[in-house]
Motif scaffolding. Structure first.
Motif, PDB file in Angstrom:
ATOM      1  N   TYR A 297     -17.710  -0.136  -4.566  1.00  0.00           N
ATOM      2  CA  TYR A 297     -17.984  -1.370  -3.826  1.00  0.00           C
ATOM      3  C   TYR A 297     -16.660  -2.102  -3.591  1.00  0.00           C
ATOM      4  O   TYR A 297     -16.139  -2.779  -4.479  1.00  0.00           O
ATOM      5  N   PRO A 298     -16.112  -1.943  -2.380  1.00  0.00           N
ATOM      6  CA  PRO A 298     -14.784  -2.497  -2.077  1.00  0.00           C
ATOM      7  C   PRO A 298     -14.818  -3.995  -1.792  1.00  0.00           C
ATOM      8  O   PRO A 298     -14.654  -4.444  -0.651  1.00  0.00           O
ATOM      9  N   ARG A 299     -14.997  -4.802  -2.829  1.00  0.00           N
ATOM     10  CA  ARG A 299     -15.175  -6.248  -2.656  1.00  0.00           C
ATOM     11  C   ARG A 299     -13.900  -6.939  -2.189  1.00  0.00           C
ATOM     12  O   ARG A 299     -13.939  -8.075  -1.724  1.00  0.00           O
ATOM     13  N   GLN A 300     -12.760  -6.274  -2.311  1.00  0.00           N
ATOM     14  CA  GLN A 300     -11.505  -6.870  -1.854  1.00  0.00           C
ATOM     15  C   GLN A 300     -11.166  -6.472  -0.419  1.00  0.00           C
ATOM     16  O   GLN A 300     -10.104  -6.815   0.088  1.00  0.00           O
ATOM     17  N   GLY A 301     -12.059  -5.737   0.220  1.00  0.00           N
ATOM     18  CA  GLY A 301     -11.834  -5.376   1.614  1.00  0.00           C
ATOM     19  C   GLY A 301     -11.072  -4.079   1.806  1.00  0.00           C
ATOM     20  O   GLY A 301     -10.876  -3.305   0.855  1.00  0.00           O
ATOM     21  N   PHE A 302     -10.634  -3.848   3.049  1.00  0.00           N
ATOM     22  CA  PHE A 302     -10.018  -2.578   3.418  1.00  0.00           C
ATOM     23  C   PHE A 302      -8.647  -2.787   4.043  1.00  0.00           C
ATOM     24  O   PHE A 302      -8.453  -3.686   4.869  1.00  0.00           O
TER      25      PHE A 302
ATOM     26  N   PRO B 222       0.817  -1.209   0.000  1.00  0.00           N
ATOM     27  CA  PRO B 222       0.000   0.000   0.000  1.00  0.00           C
ATOM     28  C   PRO B 222       0.853   1.262   0.000  1.00  0.00           C
ATOM     29  O   PRO B 222       1.966   1.275   0.514  1.00  0.00           O
ATOM     30  N   ALA B 223       0.314   2.321  -0.605  1.00  0.00           N
ATOM     31  CA  ALA B 223       1.001   3.617  -0.585  1.00  0.00           C
ATOM     32  C   ALA B 223       0.784   4.256   0.776  1.00  0.00           C
ATOM     33  O   ALA B 223      -0.343   4.427   1.209  1.00  0.00           O
ATOM     34  N   ILE B 224       1.869   4.582   1.438  1.00  0.00           N
ATOM     35  CA  ILE B 224       1.781   5.134   2.790  1.00  0.00           C
ATOM     36  C   ILE B 224       2.284   6.571   2.779  1.00  0.00           C
ATOM     37  O   ILE B 224       3.411   6.842   2.361  1.00  0.00           O
ATOM     38  N   GLU B 225       1.469   7.492   3.232  1.00  0.00           N
ATOM     39  CA  GLU B 225       1.871   8.886   3.316  1.00  0.00           C
ATOM     40  C   GLU B 225       2.652   9.121   4.599  1.00  0.00           C
ATOM     41  O   GLU B 225       2.580   8.330   5.545  1.00  0.00           O
TER      42      GLU B 225
ATOM     43  N   GLU C  74      -8.671   2.112   3.632  1.00  0.00           N
ATOM     44  CA  GLU C  74      -8.467   2.210   2.193  1.00  0.00           C
ATOM     45  C   GLU C  74      -9.119   1.037   1.473  1.00  0.00           C
ATOM     46  O   GLU C  74      -8.883  -0.127   1.802  1.00  0.00           O
ATOM     47  N   ASP C  75      -9.935   1.349   0.498  1.00  0.00           N
ATOM     48  CA  ASP C  75     -10.527   0.337  -0.381  1.00  0.00           C
ATOM     49  C   ASP C  75      -9.404  -0.288  -1.210  1.00  0.00           C
ATOM     50  O   ASP C  75      -8.784   0.385  -2.029  1.00  0.00           O
ATOM     51  N   ARG C  76      -9.148  -1.577  -1.011  1.00  0.00           N
ATOM     52  CA  ARG C  76      -8.024  -2.243  -1.685  1.00  0.00           C
ATOM     53  C   ARG C  76      -8.188  -2.265  -3.195  1.00  0.00           C
ATOM     54  O   ARG C  76      -7.202  -2.301  -3.941  1.00  0.00           O
ATOM     55  N   GLN C  77      -9.416  -2.237  -3.664  1.00  0.00           N
ATOM     56  CA  GLN C  77      -9.673  -2.346  -5.099  1.00  0.00           C
ATOM     57  C   GLN C  77      -9.528  -1.014  -5.816  1.00  0.00           C
ATOM     58  O   GLN C  77      -8.929  -0.929  -6.896  1.00  0.00           O
ATOM     59  N   HIS C  78     -10.062   0.048  -5.220  1.00  0.00           N
ATOM     60  CA  HIS C  78     -10.102   1.344  -5.901  1.00  0.00           C
ATOM     61  C   HIS C  78      -9.141   2.383  -5.317  1.00  0.00           C
ATOM     62  O   HIS C  78      -8.933   3.433  -5.918  1.00  0.00           O
TER      63      HIS C  78
END
Length: 338
Positions: A37-42, A3-6, A57-61
């Protein structure tokens, strides 16, 4: 892909599907409010050093939402809570203050059944204090000046859009004043002669009719540089309005001035180096009124009280050395004696 981390965020892992927050985020926030619709979770991130603010964070979008959790037990009436901040943000949203380049953060949801939590849009960018930290007065301060202009406009917009008919109840500020002074006394950061001088100065301000003359406005209530996000050129967002209340516009303006004085004193050992920035900020704030000079004078005349209280508030923090806290109390007295 990781994941991109700020900066300032810490990756914690994935949100379990059995967590009640999961269903709330999926249905009430992402699907209904954001249209995804974040079907891959957060993914979950800790948003700061505090243990009560998280980013989902929505893993998909890749869409992100911030969740701010408030303590539920042993809460006094004066303690900030999710419902208060949510209602403030909803009212400001209705006034159109969640739109544009200079705005307040957009609220997305409130849940009180499984947690006292507020959900809002995640603002990309950096907190205003980072702009201040890298500023070198007189040599590299262009970003600082631009940011202060933006902050002045944002606060002016907030104040003017919410001005009412009732005049300021200045004596209502004295409870907060008393609490700060009492804490300074308990921590031995103010001598008895300084306590006496503080109350003598407060009495003189109490007799000043101009402190009651302006109309009440909606205040940010905690206008520190940590509570504004710089998101690009002339884009500034106010966050953390949990201490928002109605009062004198000079309250917010004075807090910014006090924070600037603290910044210069702590970073350069000379509070006077803040003066050009305080003057710029005040002039920029007044620029958005029909009579700039009159507004500048009116706000500047009331500002020393709120600036002094801000310096006292900072001085009570235990992470500061006694010597530095003493310097802040000295500066606060100088403001209050004006």
């Amino acid at each position: 892909m990781p994941p991109a981390i700020e900066v300032g965020m810490r990756y914690l892992g994935h949100l379990p599907r059995h967590d009640p927050v999961y269903g709330y985020l999926y249905d009430r926030i992402f699907a209904r409010k954001l249209g995804v619709y974040p079907r891959q979770g957060f993914r979950v991130f800790a948003a700061s050093a505090a243990d009560n603010v998280y980013v989902y964070e929505d893993r998909q979008h890749g869409r992100r939402v911030l969740g701010k959790y408030f303590k539920r037990s042993g809460r006094a009436k004066s303690t900030p809570n999710a419902a208060h901040e949510y209602q403030v943000l909803k009212n400001l949203q209705a006034a159109g203050l969640d739109r544009g380049q200079h705005r307040v953060v957009r609220p997305l949801g409130l849940t009180l059944d499984f947690a006292d939590a507020l959900f809002e849009e995640f603002e990309c960018g950096e907190p205003l204090y980072r702009v201040w930290t890298r500023t070198r007065p007189g040599t590299d301060d262009r970003d600082m000046m631009h940011a202060l202009s933006d902050l002045a406009y944002l606060l002016c917009r907030l104040h003017n859009r919410t001005a009412g008919d009732e005049t300021v109840d200045f004596r209502g500020e004295f409870d907060y004043f008393d609490k700060i002074v009492a804490r300074l006394w308990r921590r031995r950061r103010a001598r008895q002669d300084q306590i006496d001088a503080l109350y003598s100065a407060r009495h003189r301000w109490e007799q000043d009719s101009q402190m009651y003359a302006d109309r009440r406005v909606r205040l940010h209530g905690d206008a520190t540089p940590a509570n504004f996000i710089v998101g690009g050129t002339h884009r500034l967002t106010a966050i953390d309005l949990e201490r928002s209340h109605r009062g004198d516009r000079a309250y917010d303006v004075g807090m910014v001035a006090g924070e600037l004085r603290h910044w210069a004193l702590r970073q350069f050992g000379d509070g006077a180096r803040a003066e050009p920035y305080i003057g710029h900020f005040l002039w920029e704030y007044a620029r958005h009124f029909p009579d700039q000079s009159r507004t500048f004078r009116a706000v500047t005349d009331r500002l020393p009280f709120y600036m002094g209280v801000t310096l006292l508030r900072i001085a009570r923090n235990s992470y500061l050395s006694d010597g530095y806290a003493s310097a802040l109390v000295h500066d606060a007295l100088a403001c209050l004696r004006r």
